[in-house]
Design a protein around this motif. Structure first.
Motif, short mmCIF file in Angstrom:
data_model
loop_
_atom_site.label_atom_id
_atom_site.label_comp_id
_atom_site.label_asym_id
_atom_site.label_seq_id
_atom_site.Cartn_x
_atom_site.Cartn_y
_atom_site.Cartn_z
N SER A 351 2.17 -3.00 7.66
CA SER A 351 1.89 -1.64 8.11
C SER A 351 0.75 -1.81 9.49
N GLN A 355 -1.98 -4.43 7.74
CA GLN A 355 -1.84 -4.91 6.29
C GLN A 355 -0.94 -5.73 5.77
N ASP A 356 -0.45 -6.50 5.31
CA ASP A 356 0.52 -7.21 4.49
C ASP A 356 0.88 -5.91 3.38
N ILE A 357 2.23 -6.34 3.40
CA ILE A 357 2.74 -5.67 2.40
C ILE A 357 2.26 -6.58 0.76
N GLN A 358 1.32 -4.84 -0.05
CA GLN A 358 2.15 -6.20 -1.61
C GLN A 358 3.08 -5.91 -2.41
N ASN A 604 3.60 6.49 0.15
CA ASN A 604 2.94 5.11 0.36
C ASN A 604 3.01 4.59 -0.39
N TYR A 623 0.99 -0.97 -0.19
CA TYR A 623 -0.31 -1.70 0.97
C TYR A 623 -1.40 -1.47 -0.47
N LYS A 624 -2.33 -2.17 -0.22
CA LYS A 624 -3.97 -2.70 -1.17
C LYS A 624 -4.71 -1.46 -0.65
N GLU A 627 -1.07 3.06 2.48
CA GLU A 627 -0.62 3.59 4.15
C GLU A 627 0.33 3.65 3.81
N ILE A 629 4.50 3.33 3.94
CA ILE A 629 5.24 1.97 4.20
C ILE A 629 6.89 2.38 5.32
#
Length: 867
Positions: A351, A355-358, A604, A623-624, A627, A629
């Protein structure tokens, strides 16, 4: 002298009498104390609960049998074994080192007990003298205070216990209860931990090594990390070396008591002990995979709901209640899920905030079994962490439409796939058209099938509002078992899920879980039956030697919530979403796939919920901390395809259940009614589509949307840039030649703009109103005088060459079938010129046609010259 001795005798006698009386009094007090205080507490029933390890089993698909998959335990890791499963060498080793007169005493070894009393009188701690029976009692009662009362109570309890139960029972309980270090309670767990064997498989040397640990697990455990330095020699010993020393002591004691021979002793001492881990290797921490953790959570929750257990009791029962839990996992599928989801590189979309994508996934089979799942993307390094497959909810976006709009509307008889709705703004909100499409285009009148394929927001809203938000709300909750919000107070504002934005566009107040979405969509390939997703089929535990069912989750009948008519239509439409709509990224080569994408307004959350005749899977990506995408395609569909393409390897392709009694009808794409010639001659192309519907859904009326109008094909309509608009021509005028005129089918224009249009408005120019606004032909504006025919030269005529034939204007009466009408050149000689003019002109000789012979008229068509 005699007098002196007499006095002394009297004194001694008196003293002895006093002592005797005192002793009797004390004995009476002791007897009374024992009777009133000790004996009432001395009886112990052997119904004490041991903390037992629970076990998860899964079915081996190759054998159809359940096999042990995972052991669960809380503070104590224990498995029970019966007396006949315990090797005699282990029993003998225990007796030899712990209580050599165990088989002959009555629960108390008086010789060792008196030794303990002497230690008390010398001012030392009361210790030693405990038999196996006393140690068991001490362990199960958990009394560890060292007092006279405690010791007396322990003695009398041991006497009572030994008189009540057999030596075999006492030994079985003791060996199942003792702590053997490394988190192992009981010999069965310890045998697997240290030697990787069932306790029944232990050798003599291993039995002696195992029982050596009981003296002090911290010092004698083979995996003890404690190093002890001898003060005199400076020698440093490890736990494994100390275990070996004590093992040899146990073996020597067994030989001394004639439990083993000299040869057995020598062989056991010489045998190399092979442990499961190297000496300095730490015990691996058990990290449950996502599926196992979900099973644990589900069983805990069901114990609380069905049995009324508290949270603490339910957790203790699952981890330490000796339960047998039969899981529904398919280990092949779960391994595929883990191979994709444990690798963060499977999806790289960091992001803007770093943040790493989840992502999370749930896969369900036709029987309602959850066969695989992952609660997050990346390695799983801890237990009981946030599971984004079942422990969180996110807004579903357009993936809610099949559940809240299309399926209930079809079920209620409001629509069919051929129904037509306007893909145009429904209303204006804050000066803007609403709802928007993504991308921001509108398509005019389209069928429901097309609307679902392209994920039209306006059509979904129109159908929902026609059906009623409350009807949709109740349908989703009661049939698809998804919890919606009917009242939520947030910062003084009441929110709920009764609106079009929530139910038609997926902007739910809270959201929905991946587990619930997978369960809801699995209804479609299951021909309308809802089954609650399950991770286990049953939970049992042993009670008095009998395995009893604690939780029964085997009901597979389910609840029929949709008709086969509805599921047939939904399956056909959702297949189109994958083959040519928004879900193409989820296609699997050689396999029938249906499903629906979803994205939220702020982008998001991205979804793809899809299914095949074999499995249904829901995938969420986000994202956790929410945010936006940024991705060129739908990453949820990409992840779905990565997993499910592997899951379906080797499976033969097949379709969903075929419907019977269907009828095929040609309809107009713009009206949904029966097609006419006007529909086929639309300037955009043939607007006729063939649909297969149930007879009751076939339209009875003909299309009234298209009307035939005359246009001039020599007068195209141009746009503002001067470019011709494809297929559109001005209406034919009175002066347009017949050969330039064409009958076109133009729609009446049922879509009416309601406000400021945003973006492309689709085919709104292909309407009668638009053509009328452009006026008539601009080319043929006045009557044209017909031109004289070109003079024909008869010498050019060749019967075999049609291009040389004359037209009727050039040679009237010409008939290729009648030689007498062929053009000819005159063969009469011209008269000689005269020198003197005459008043009477010479007659002109022209060929006269020869009457045709009488014959039967030809059946061949008339072909004019040049035709």
């Amino acid at each position: 002298m005699l007098h002196v001795f007499g006095v002394i005798g009297k004194v001694l006698g008196t003293f002895l009498l006093v002592m005797l009386i005192t002793g009797i009094i004390l004995a009476c007090f002791a007897m009374a104390y024992i009777k009133q205080v000790i004996l009432p507490q001395a009886h112990l029933d052997a119904n004490f609960d041991m903390n037992l390890t629970s076990t998860i089993y899964y079915m081996d698909s190759s054998t159809g049998q359940y096999v042990e998959h995972l052991s669960l335990h809380g503070s104590e890791n224990r498995e029970l074994v019966t007396y006949d499963q315990i090797p005699q060498n282990l029993i003998n080793a225990t007796i030899a080192i712990e209580d050599e007169r165990f088989l002959t005493h009555n629960g108390v070894d008086w010789k060792r007990t008196l030794n303990g009393v002497l230690l008390m009188f010398t001012g030392k701690d009361i210790q030693g003298g405990s038999t196996i029976t006393q140690q068991l009692i001490k362990n199960v009662t958990q009394y560890d205070d060292v007092t006279v009362k405690r010791k007396i109570l322990e003695i009398f309890t041991a006497l009572d216990f030994d008189a009540t139960y057999s030596k075999e029972q006492i030994m079985e309980w003791y060996l199942n209860y003792i702590y053997l270090g490394d988190g192992c309670s009981g010999v069965a767990t310890a045998a697997k931990n240290y030697f990787g064997k069932e306790v029944s498989e232990l050798s003599l040397a291993e039995c002696a090594s195992l029982i050596s640990i009981t003296n002090n697990p911290t010092l004698y455990g083979p995996n003890s990390s404690i190093r002890i330095t001898n003060e005199k020699t400076g020698e440093v010993t490890t736990g494994r070396e100390r275990n070996k020393e004590r093992q040899e002591l146990v073996l020597w004691k067994m030989k001394e008591l004639n439990m083993i021979s000299e040869q057995e002793y020598q062989e056991a001492v010489a045998e190399e002990l092979v442990f499961t881990r190297s000496e300095d290797e730490s015990k691996p921490t058990t990290i449950y995979n996502w599926y196992d953790e979900q099973v644990i959570t589900d069983v805990i929750n069901d114990l609380m709901e069905e049995k009324g257990y508290s949270q603490t009791l339910a957790e203790n029962t699952v981890l330490s209640g000796g339960l047998k839990i039969y899981a529904c996992v398919d280990t092949r599928i779960q391994s595929i899920v883990e191979s994709v989801y444990y690798d963060q590189n499977s999806l790289k979309l960091p992001s803007k905030k770093g943040q790493d994508i989840q992502s999370s996934i749930v896969i369900i089979d036709p029987q309602g079994n959850v066969v695989g799942l992952a609660g997050a993307l990346g390695s799983k390094d801890a237990n009981r962490v946030l599971n984004m497959a079942s422990g969180t909810v996110r807004q579903p976006g357009s993936s809610i439409k099949p559940l809240s709009v299309y399926a209930p509307a079809i079920e209620l008889g409001l629509i069919t796939p051929a129904s037509v709705y306007a893909d145009e703004p429904v209303r204006v909100l804050n000066g803007k058209n609403w709802p928007l499409n993504n991308p921001q285009t509108y398509r005019g009148d389209i069928t429901v099938e097309t609307a679902l394929e392209v994920s039209s927001n306006p059509v979904a809203v129109r159908i929902l509002e026609e059906m009623g938000a409350e009807t949709s709300f109740n349908f989703v909750e009661e049939n698809f078992h998804i919890d919606l919000e009917d009242y939520y107070l947030s910062n003084g504002e009441v929110k709920n899920d009764y609106g079009s934005s929530q139910l038609a566009l997926g902007g739910l107040t809270h959201g929905v879980s991946v587990m619930d979405m997978a369960a809801a969509y699995s209804v479609f390939p299951r021909d309308g039956t809802y089954l609650e997703p399950r991770t286990y089929s049953k939970v049992t535990r042993e009670v008095n030697g009998v395995e009893e069912v604690l939780l029964d989750n085997t009901n597979t009948e389910g609840e029929v919530i949709l008709s086969t008519r509805t599921t047939y239509y939904m399956n056909e439409m959702l297949k189109n979403v994958v083959t040519s709509g928004t879900g193409t990224a989820a296609r699997i080569s050689g396999m029938t796939v249906a499903g629906k994408t979803g994205s939220t307004t702020a982008n998001n959350d991205r979804w793809f919920v899809g299914y095949t005749p074999y499995y249904t899977a829901a995938v969420w990506v986000g994202y956790k901390t929410p945010e936006r995408i940024y991705a060129n395609n739908n990453p949820a569909a990409v992840m779905w395809q990565k997993v499910m393409s592997q899951v379906h390897e080797g499976l033969a392709n097949k379709d969903f259940t075929e419907a019977s009694g269907l009828t095929t009808v040609q309809i107009c794409k713009d009206s949904g009614l029966r097609a006419t010639d006007a529909c086929r001659s639309d300037p955009r192309g043939d607007r006729v589509m063939q649909v297969s519907v149930f007879p009751e859904d076939a339209p009875a009326e003909n299309c009234g949307s298209h009307v035939l109008v005359e246009v001039c094909t020599e007068s195209p309509i141009v746009d503002a840039d001067g470019n011709a608009v494809s297929g559109l021509y001005h209406l034919a005028g009175e002066f347009c030649p017949r050969e330039a005129n064409e009958a076109q089918g133009i729609t009446q224009g049922t879509v009416t703009s309601i406000g400021v249009l945003t973006g492309n408005t689709g085919d709104s120019q292909y309407t009668k109103a638009y053509l009328e606004s452009q006026g008539s032909c601009t080319v043929h504006t006045s009557e044209t005088k017909p031109e004289d025919p070109t003079e024909y030269d008869p010498s050019t005529f060749r019967l075999e060459d049609q291009s040389t034939w004359p037209t009727q204007e050039q040679w009237p009466g010409f008939n290729p079938e009648d030689p007498s009408t062929y053009p000819t050149v005159s063969t009469e000689p011209s008269p000689p010129p005269t020198t003197e003019p005459t008043d009477t002109p010479e007659p002109v000789i022209t060929p006269s046609p020869t009457p045709p012979p009488e014959e039967t008229p030809s059946e061949e068509p008339y072909i004019p010259a040049g035709g």
